[in-house]
Design an enzyme around this catalytic site. Structure first.
Site, short mmCIF file in Angstrom:
data_model
loop_
_atom_site.label_atom_id
_atom_site.label_comp_id
_atom_site.label_asym_id
_atom_site.label_seq_id
_atom_site.Cartn_x
_atom_site.Cartn_y
_atom_site.Cartn_z
N HIS A 23 43.27 19.36 75.57
CA HIS A 23 43.04 19.98 74.25
C HIS A 23 41.54 20.20 74.06
O HIS A 23 40.96 19.70 73.09
CB HIS A 23 43.59 19.12 73.10
CG HIS A 23 45.08 19.21 72.94
ND1 HIS A 23 45.81 18.28 72.22
CD2 HIS A 23 45.98 20.13 73.37
CE1 HIS A 23 47.08 18.62 72.25
NE2 HIS A 23 47.23 19.73 72.93
N HIS A 79 58.28 25.05 75.37
CA HIS A 79 57.10 25.00 74.49
C HIS A 79 56.07 25.96 75.08
O HIS A 79 55.86 25.99 76.30
CB HIS A 79 56.60 23.56 74.49
CG HIS A 79 55.29 23.28 73.82
ND1 HIS A 79 54.83 23.95 72.71
CD2 HIS A 79 54.35 22.34 74.11
CE1 HIS A 79 53.66 23.44 72.36
NE2 HIS A 79 53.33 22.48 73.18
N GLU A 81 52.76 26.18 74.73
CA GLU A 81 51.36 25.81 74.97
C GLU A 81 51.03 25.98 76.45
O GLU A 81 51.89 25.80 77.32
CB GLU A 81 51.08 24.37 74.50
CG GLU A 81 49.59 24.09 74.36
CD GLU A 81 49.26 22.81 73.58
OE1 GLU A 81 50.18 22.06 73.22
OE2 GLU A 81 48.05 22.59 73.33
N ASP A 83 49.59 24.52 78.86
CA ASP A 83 49.77 23.54 79.93
C ASP A 83 51.19 23.59 80.50
O ASP A 83 51.43 23.07 81.59
CB ASP A 83 49.42 22.12 79.47
CG ASP A 83 50.04 21.72 78.16
OD1 ASP A 83 50.25 22.59 77.31
OD2 ASP A 83 50.33 20.52 77.98
N HIS A 147 55.19 19.02 69.23
CA HIS A 147 54.21 18.99 68.18
C HIS A 147 53.80 20.39 67.71
O HIS A 147 52.84 20.52 66.95
CB HIS A 147 52.97 18.21 68.65
CG HIS A 147 52.26 18.87 69.80
ND1 HIS A 147 50.92 19.14 69.76
CD2 HIS A 147 52.68 19.36 70.98
CE1 HIS A 147 50.55 19.74 70.88
NE2 HIS A 147 51.60 19.89 71.62
N ASP A 166 56.86 17.78 75.49
CA ASP A 166 55.77 16.86 75.13
C ASP A 166 56.27 15.52 74.60
O ASP A 166 55.64 14.48 74.83
CB ASP A 166 54.86 17.50 74.07
CG ASP A 166 53.89 18.50 74.67
OD1 ASP A 166 53.52 18.35 75.84
OD2 ASP A 166 53.50 19.44 73.95
N TYR A 194 49.15 8.54 73.41
CA TYR A 194 49.67 9.92 73.29
C TYR A 194 50.31 10.11 71.91
O TYR A 194 50.03 11.09 71.22
CB TYR A 194 50.70 10.13 74.40
CG TYR A 194 51.22 11.53 74.56
CD1 TYR A 194 50.63 12.40 75.47
CD2 TYR A 194 52.32 11.97 73.84
CE1 TYR A 194 51.12 13.67 75.64
CE2 TYR A 194 52.82 13.23 74.01
CZ TYR A 194 52.23 14.09 74.91
OH TYR A 194 52.71 15.35 75.08
N HIS A 227 54.84 15.49 80.60
CA HIS A 227 53.61 14.80 81.02
C HIS A 227 53.97 13.36 81.39
O HIS A 227 54.70 12.69 80.66
CB HIS A 227 52.58 14.74 79.89
CG HIS A 227 52.09 16.07 79.42
ND1 HIS A 227 51.33 16.91 80.19
CD2 HIS A 227 52.26 16.70 78.23
CE1 HIS A 227 51.04 18.01 79.51
NE2 HIS A 227 51.59 17.91 78.31
FE1 FEO Z 1 51.82 20.78 73.60
FE2 FEO Z 1 51.75 19.50 76.69
O1 FEO Z 1 51.52 20.83 75.41
#
Ligand code: FEO
Length: 396
Positions: A23, A79, A81, A83, A147, A166, A194, A227
């Site tokens: 981030h 998701h 995002e 990553d 999130h 996530d 996290y 992750h």
């Molecule tokens: Fe919200 Fe692992 O990206």
């Protein structure tokens, strides 16, 4: 090379030992991380998520060693995002028109990110399912605000695997993939960090969603986040932890957080910690200088605390910038049901405590009336204030 998760489900992600920040620089990485993507080879062949853009070539090269990309029937993007979606544009250059299953909000985020409104989006909602053959199916569960608005989890029946994206993850590298292979202490710490640093602002959403998932009475053999470690040994342990963490979590801990110019405020911090220890020997007391410790680790300690005390000398009618900066981060977390106290040294006007009080109140803390305010370097005369503040925090 793909690694088996269960039956025809394989991990095809990236273990990222070199990652030090996430981030931007908002999240520190101490023990590596991973972007977990999955390849499923049932009657239907599909991917669940991809990896971050810098690893797209490695991702695609590895995938091509396992399958002909043209054999892919679809991809689930849980998701948008980057990553998790970063390799999607490169993948779709190789297999144009590949159906993408995602939420309506993910169409928005992916289009915003990659500017391809023509991609073959297939919008799904909670409860929608797809038959993947061999008597198995995918069932989608929207995870709004866990999130991002676009977040989703995908449950695979038959194997009882939840691809949770996530949620339930950790920024933690585990080459062997599974939670039973990880260092338990480090993994638990990373899972807590996290949640504390990424999911705390959305705890009310998490609480509702966890109840909704519980009401589905599903059996989870594996919880496979995007992750860190994949939960296969007692997988619901992480759900149980999330239920506790989402409910204004606190332990019997008081954390003293400060920065100092000429050690006056540092003396106050340690006097206060000593007094708390004497008044409540069972309470865990920790003391962090904001400039010396990792900002995310201090947030994790706040997450565990029933009360905090924050100190800064008055500087330019305000606070040290290290304290102001960290407090801006604290404000984002929207902590609930925690007390706070303020302390600091000053030389003439002394607005520091007032500023601290304002910011902590606006950040959701109940700031106690008692405070410690020392004109120049503290002497033992300050002990009356120290005792009063410690007493008030101990009662939290
Ligand atoms: Fe919200 Fe692992 O990206």
């Amino acid at each position: 090379m793909k690694k088996q998760v269960k039956n025809n489900i394989y991990w095809v992600g990236k273990i990222d030992w070199e990652l030090r920040e996430f981030h931007g620089a908002d999240y520190s990485i101490h023990n590596g991380s991973s972007q977990n993507a999955y390849l499923v080879q049932e009657e239907k062949t599909f991917l669940v998520d991809t990896v971050w853009e810098p690893h797209k070539n490695e991702f695609l090269d590895n995938l091509k060693k396992e399958i002909d990309l043209k054999d892919l029937d679809f991809i689930v993007i849980n998701h948008g995002e980057v990553d998790h979606s970063g390799a999607l544009p490169a993948l779709l250059e190789e297999v144009p028109g590949l159906p993408i299953y995602c939420t309506q909000a993910a169409v928005k985020s992916l289009t915003g990110m990659y500017h391809h409104p023509e991609w073959n989006y297939n919008v799904v909602k909670t409860g929608d399912s797809i038959d993947i053959g061999n008597g198995k199916s995918l069932v989608f569960v929207e995870m709004k605000m866990l999130h991002w608005p676009d977040s989703m989890a995908t449950f695979m029946t038959g194997d009882n695997v939840l691809f949770s994206n996530d949620a339930f993850g950790q920024h933690y590298a585990v080459e062997e993939l599974f939670n039973d292979k990880a260092d338990q202490c480090s993994m638990d710490e990373e899972a807590l960090k996290y949640y504390a640093n990424i999911l705390t602002p959305y705890s009310s959403f998490a609480k509702r969603k966890l109840k909704e998932i519980g009401d589905l009475n599903l059996t989870f053999d594996i919880i496979a986040p995007s992750h860190g470690a994949i939960w296969r040994d007692n997988p619901t342990q992480i759900i149980e932890k999330y239920i506790a963490w989402a409910d204004a979590y606190k332990e019997d801990q008081i954390t003293v957080i400060y920065d100092t110019m000429w050690d006056g405020t540092k003396k106050l911090a340690h006097k206060l910690a000593k007094e708390i220890r004497e008044k409540s020997p069972d309470t865990v007391v920790k003391v962090y200088n904001i400039s010396l410790y990792d900002k995310n680790d201090i947030i994790t300690e706040v997450f565990k605390s029933k009360a905090i005390a924050v100190g800064s000398p008055t500087v330019g009618n305000a606070l040290l910038s290290s304290v102001s900066g960290w407090l801006a981060f604290l404000h984002e977390m929207k902590f609930k049901d925690k007390k706070a106290g303020v302390f600091g040294c000053y030389g003439w006007s002394g607005e520091g405590n007032k500023k601290l009080r304002e910011i902590l109140t606006n950040s959701g803390f109940e700031v106690v009336d008692e405070e410690v305010k020392s004109l120049y370097n503290p002497t033992d005369e300050i002990d009356v204030q120290i005792e009063a503040l410690a007493e008030s925090l101990v009662k939290a």
